[in-house]
Write a protein that holds these residues in place. Structure first.
Motif, PDB file in Angstrom:
ATOM      1  N   ALA A  48      46.961 -99.276-118.183  1.00  0.00           N
ATOM      2  CA  ALA A  48      46.740 -98.368-117.058  1.00  0.00           C
ATOM      3  C   ALA A  48      45.277 -98.308-116.603  1.00  0.00           C
ATOM      4  CB  ALA A  48      47.247 -96.970-117.404  1.00  0.00           C
ATOM      5  N   PRO A  49      44.298 -98.261-117.528  1.00  0.00           N
ATOM      6  CA  PRO A  49      42.898 -98.242-117.073  1.00  0.00           C
ATOM      7  C   PRO A  49      42.525 -99.483-116.263  1.00  0.00           C
ATOM      8  CG  PRO A  49      43.047 -97.562-119.363  1.00  0.00           C
ATOM      9  CD  PRO A  49      44.400 -98.080-118.991  1.00  0.00           C
ATOM     10  N   VAL A  50      43.045-100.645-116.683  1.00  0.00           N
ATOM     11  CA  VAL A  50      42.775-101.885-115.944  1.00  0.00           C
ATOM     12  C   VAL A  50      43.410-101.826-114.563  1.00  0.00           C
ATOM     13  CG1 VAL A  50      43.104-104.390-115.914  1.00  0.00           C
ATOM     14  CG2 VAL A  50      42.604-103.225-118.073  1.00  0.00           C
ATOM     15  N   GLU A  51      44.658-101.331-114.514  1.00  0.00           N
ATOM     16  CA  GLU A  51      45.357-101.250-113.234  1.00  0.00           C
ATOM     17  C   GLU A  51      44.655-100.273-112.293  1.00  0.00           C
ATOM     18  OE1 GLU A  51      49.862-100.589-111.420  1.00  0.00           O
ATOM     19  OE2 GLU A  51      49.489-100.357-113.574  1.00  0.00           O
ATOM     20  N   ASN A  52      44.174 -99.159-112.828  1.00  0.00           N
ATOM     21  CA  ASN A  52      43.440 -98.195-111.998  1.00  0.00           C
ATOM     22  C   ASN A  52      42.176 -98.824-111.420  1.00  0.00           C
ATOM     23  OD1 ASN A  52      45.317 -96.168-112.451  1.00  0.00           O
ATOM     24  ND2 ASN A  52      44.219 -95.356-114.233  1.00  0.00           N
ATOM     25  N   TRP A  53      41.468 -99.595-112.251  1.00  0.00           N
ATOM     26  CA  TRP A  53      40.255-100.271-111.779  1.00  0.00           C
ATOM     27  C   TRP A  53      40.594-101.288-110.696  1.00  0.00           C
ATOM     28  CZ3 TRP A  53      38.850-105.524-112.232  1.00  0.00           C
ATOM     29  CH2 TRP A  53      37.545-105.817-111.814  1.00  0.00           C
ATOM     30  N   MET A  54      41.683-102.037-110.890  1.00  0.00           N
ATOM     31  CA  MET A  54      42.101-103.028-109.908  1.00  0.00           C
ATOM     32  C   MET A  54      42.443-102.375-108.579  1.00  0.00           C
ATOM     33  SD  MET A  54      44.390-105.377-112.491  1.00  0.00           S
ATOM     34  CE  MET A  54      45.307-106.202-111.206  1.00  0.00           C
ATOM     35  N   ARG A  55      43.147-101.232-108.636  1.00  0.00           N
ATOM     36  CA  ARG A  55      43.506-100.539-107.401  1.00  0.00           C
ATOM     37  C   ARG A  55      42.268 -99.949-106.717  1.00  0.00           C
ATOM     38  NH1 ARG A  55      48.627-100.507-106.233  1.00  0.00           N
ATOM     39  NH2 ARG A  55      50.204-100.814-107.863  1.00  0.00           N
ATOM     40  N   GLN A  56      41.305 -99.508-107.497  1.00  0.00           N
ATOM     41  CA  GLN A  56      40.057 -99.002-106.922  1.00  0.00           C
ATOM     42  C   GLN A  56      39.321-100.111-106.179  1.00  0.00           C
ATOM     43  OE1 GLN A  56      37.875 -97.270-110.166  1.00  0.00           O
ATOM     44  NE2 GLN A  56      39.236 -95.488-110.337  1.00  0.00           N
ATOM     45  N   GLN A  57      39.295-101.309-106.778  1.00  0.00           N
ATOM     46  CA  GLN A  57      38.655-102.458-106.124  1.00  0.00           C
ATOM     47  C   GLN A  57      39.376-102.812-104.831  1.00  0.00           C
ATOM     48  OE1 GLN A  57      35.717-103.886-107.131  1.00  0.00           O
ATOM     49  NE2 GLN A  57      35.749-102.192-108.588  1.00  0.00           N
ATOM     50  N   GLU A  58      40.713-102.737-104.876  1.00  0.00           N
ATOM     51  CA  GLU A  58      41.515-103.047-103.682  1.00  0.00           C
ATOM     52  C   GLU A  58      41.251-102.031-102.582  1.00  0.00           C
ATOM     53  OE1 GLU A  58      44.222-105.780-101.987  1.00  0.00           O
ATOM     54  OE2 GLU A  58      43.386-105.771-104.020  1.00  0.00           O
ATOM     55  N   ASP A  59      41.224-100.757-102.937  1.00  0.00           N
ATOM     56  CA  ASP A  59      40.972 -99.702-101.961  1.00  0.00           C
ATOM     57  C   ASP A  59      39.568 -99.812-101.373  1.00  0.00           C
ATOM     58  OD1 ASP A  59      43.502 -98.716-102.452  1.00  0.00           O
ATOM     59  OD2 ASP A  59      42.826 -97.143-103.831  1.00  0.00           O
ATOM     60  N   LEU A  60      38.608-100.154-102.238  1.00  0.00           N
ATOM     61  CA  LEU A  60      37.231-100.308-101.775  1.00  0.00           C
ATOM     62  C   LEU A  60      37.111-101.460-100.781  1.00  0.00           C
ATOM     63  CD1 LEU A  60      34.277 -99.367-102.082  1.00  0.00           C
ATOM     64  CD2 LEU A  60      34.043-101.027-103.952  1.00  0.00           C
ATOM     65  N   ALA A  61      37.769-102.570-101.103  1.00  0.00           N
ATOM     66  CA  ALA A  61      37.733-103.739-100.208  1.00  0.00           C
ATOM     67  C   ALA A  61      38.399-103.413 -98.875  1.00  0.00           C
ATOM     68  CB  ALA A  61      38.421-104.930-100.870  1.00  0.00           C
ATOM     69  N   GLN A  62      39.527-102.688 -98.923  1.00  0.00           N
ATOM     70  CA  GLN A  62      40.228-102.323 -97.694  1.00  0.00           C
ATOM     71  C   GLN A  62      39.392-101.354 -96.861  1.00  0.00           C
ATOM     72  OE1 GLN A  62      43.273-103.654 -96.652  1.00  0.00           O
ATOM     73  NE2 GLN A  62      42.551-102.689 -94.771  1.00  0.00           N
ATOM     74  N   HIS A  63      38.731-100.411 -97.535  1.00  0.00           N
ATOM     75  CA  HIS A  63      37.854 -99.462 -96.838  1.00  0.00           C
ATOM     76  C   HIS A  63      36.711-100.200 -96.148  1.00  0.00           C
ATOM     77  CE1 HIS A  63      35.504 -95.883 -95.986  1.00  0.00           C
ATOM     78  NE2 HIS A  63      34.492 -96.369 -96.697  1.00  0.00           N
ATOM     79  N   PHE A  64      36.116-101.144 -96.842  1.00  0.00           N
ATOM     80  CA  PHE A  64      35.006-101.919 -96.288  1.00  0.00           C
ATOM     81  C   PHE A  64      35.476-102.743 -95.090  1.00  0.00           C
ATOM     82  CE2 PHE A  64      32.289-105.786 -96.400  1.00  0.00           C
ATOM     83  CZ  PHE A  64      31.079-105.177 -96.112  1.00  0.00           C
ATOM     84  N   THR A  65      36.665-103.355 -95.210  1.00  0.00           N
ATOM     85  CA  THR A  65      37.210-104.150 -94.112  1.00  0.00           C
ATOM     86  C   THR A  65      37.476-103.278 -92.891  1.00  0.00           C
ATOM     87  OG1 THR A  65      38.247-105.703 -95.665  1.00  0.00           O
ATOM     88  CG2 THR A  65      39.093-105.678 -93.409  1.00  0.00           C
ATOM     89  N   ASN A  66      38.046-102.092 -93.111  1.00  0.00           N
ATOM     90  CA  ASN A  66      38.329-101.184 -91.995  1.00  0.00           C
ATOM     91  C   ASN A  66      37.054-100.772 -91.273  1.00  0.00           C
ATOM     92  OD1 ASN A  66      41.084-101.236 -92.515  1.00  0.00           O
ATOM     93  ND2 ASN A  66      41.033 -99.393 -93.794  1.00  0.00           N
ATOM     94  N   LEU A  67      35.975-100.563 -92.023  1.00  0.00           N
ATOM     95  CA  LEU A  67      34.700-100.195 -91.409  1.00  0.00           C
ATOM     96  C   LEU A  67      34.164-101.344 -90.555  1.00  0.00           C
ATOM     97  CD1 LEU A  67      32.927 -98.348 -94.365  1.00  0.00           C
ATOM     98  CD2 LEU A  67      33.765 -97.318 -92.246  1.00  0.00           C
ATOM     99  N   LEU A  68      34.326-102.578 -91.049  1.00  0.00           N
ATOM    100  CA  LEU A  68      33.858-103.736 -90.295  1.00  0.00           C
ATOM    101  C   LEU A  68      34.666-103.927 -89.013  1.00  0.00           C
ATOM    102  CD1 LEU A  68      33.232-106.414 -93.090  1.00  0.00           C
ATOM    103  CD2 LEU A  68      31.509-105.285 -91.694  1.00  0.00           C
ATOM    104  N   ILE A  69      35.981-103.724 -89.121  1.00  0.00           N
ATOM    105  CA  ILE A  69      36.867-103.947 -87.987  1.00  0.00           C
ATOM    106  C   ILE A  69      36.719-102.854 -86.937  1.00  0.00           C
ATOM    107  CG2 ILE A  69      39.301-104.067 -87.291  1.00  0.00           C
ATOM    108  CD1 ILE A  69      38.378-106.570 -88.650  1.00  0.00           C
ATOM    109  N   ASP A  70      36.254-101.680 -87.376  1.00  0.00           N
ATOM    110  CA  ASP A  70      36.200-100.505 -86.504  1.00  0.00           C
ATOM    111  C   ASP A  70      35.430-100.793 -85.213  1.00  0.00           C
ATOM    112  OD1 ASP A  70      36.592 -97.802 -85.822  1.00  0.00           O
ATOM    113  OD2 ASP A  70      34.534 -97.346 -86.420  1.00  0.00           O
TER     114      ASP A  70
END
Length: 296
Positions: free
Chosen positions: A126-148
């Motif tokens: 679970a700790p690994v999966e939480n970290w992976m999802r955090q990385q995914e969310d961070l990447a998606q957040h960064f992409t959304n800011l760029l696309i904005d």
């Protein structure tokens, strides 16, 4: 200095590449941050300035991927252009076939993306999966800011930074340089391509898109193996990124399941049938690419 490390062991050449990536990433990030503070000061964050984020992305992509690839090729070969596969403008027929291949590969990419996104690790991880999802969310957040941003200007800038710059810089590193170095360890082209594809996908730290990105990386890798021309994987990479940028820039397209690749249960089986037909077509495209490359 040119070709200084041509005869060095593969491990040494790989170390040089990794060292250059680390140095390039650090220096380009510092330069980008320094430029931002020079323009906007320290009282505001970069997330409030999408244009500056795009410039920062451009600077770090060149520093982290392109320059290390070019310097490594210069240090490890007496013919750096051939080393990287910079072999002139490709045949127009190959250009059309490569783009057609990307279009036909897209349904498989969408299906593997859906499969990958549904991945769940065991409870003990679970700790690994939480970290992976955090990385995914961070990447998606960064992409959304760029696309904005609305209008032609943000779209054009995103096509330059997210589509073109990323395609050139990443292909020069992973297919131009890394495949050459891995190729000194093994002569098996499949091993070379898939090792680099795995590293290419892992480098993005987006684990819920790992499989489709790995498949794309393999396609790009085979293109340069078959054609020995870096501009064809660059073209395929640019086309993939450009379609994503255009789709994400339009609110209606972004919500469409056919564009986003998030296929509903009602349309899943027809889409699977479409993917099978597209895969058959993709196999024919690959055959023609290889035949044209042999006779080029």
């Amino acid at each position: 200095m040119k070709a200084l490390f041509t005869t060095q062991r593969t491990s040494m050449q790989l170390f040089i590449l990794i060292l250059l990536i680390a140095i390039g990433s650090l220096l380009s990030s510092l330069f980008g941050l320094g430029l931002f503070q020079l323009i906007y000061g320290t009282t505001t964050g970069m997330e409030q300035h999408p244009d500056m984020m795009r410039l920062f992305q451009f600077i770090t992509a060149v520093g982290t991927f392109l320059l290390p690839a070019l310097i490594t090729a210069w240090l490890c070969s007496d013919q750096p252009k051939n080393y990287l596969g910079i072999n002139g403008i490709p045949d127009g027929r190959l250009v059309i076939l490569v783009i057609a291949g990307m279009i036909l590969l897209n349904p498989i990419i969408s299906l593997t993306s859906m499969l990958n996104e549904s991945m769940q690790l065991p409870a003990w991880a679970a700790p690994v999966e939480n970290w992976m999802r955090q990385q995914e969310d961070l990447a998606q957040h960064f992409t959304n800011l760029l696309i904005d941003g609305e209008g032609i200007s943000p779209l054009f800038t995103n096509l330059i930074v997210i589509a073109l710059t990323a395609a050139v810089c990443e292909e020069f590193l992973f297919r131009g340089t890394l495949q050459q170095i891995i190729g000194r360890w093994t002569s098996n082209p499949h091993a070379i391509v898939w090792i680099c594809a795995i590293l290419f996908s892992a480098f993005h730290l987006q684990f819920y898109g790992f499989i489709p990105r790995m498949i794309l990386g393999a396609y790009f890798g085979y293109l340069i193996i078959w054609t020995r021309n870096i501009w064809l994987p660059v073209l395929a990479h640019f086309f993939n990124n450009a379609v994503s940028v255009i789709a994400m820039s339009d609110s209606e397209w972004k919500e469409s399941e056919w564009v986003s690749g998030k296929i509903s249960d009602a349309h899943l089986w027809p889409y699977i049938g479409l993917a099978v037909l597209a895969l058959i077509g993709f196999a024919f495209i690959i055959r023609y690419i290889r035949e044209l490359s042999i006779h080029a």
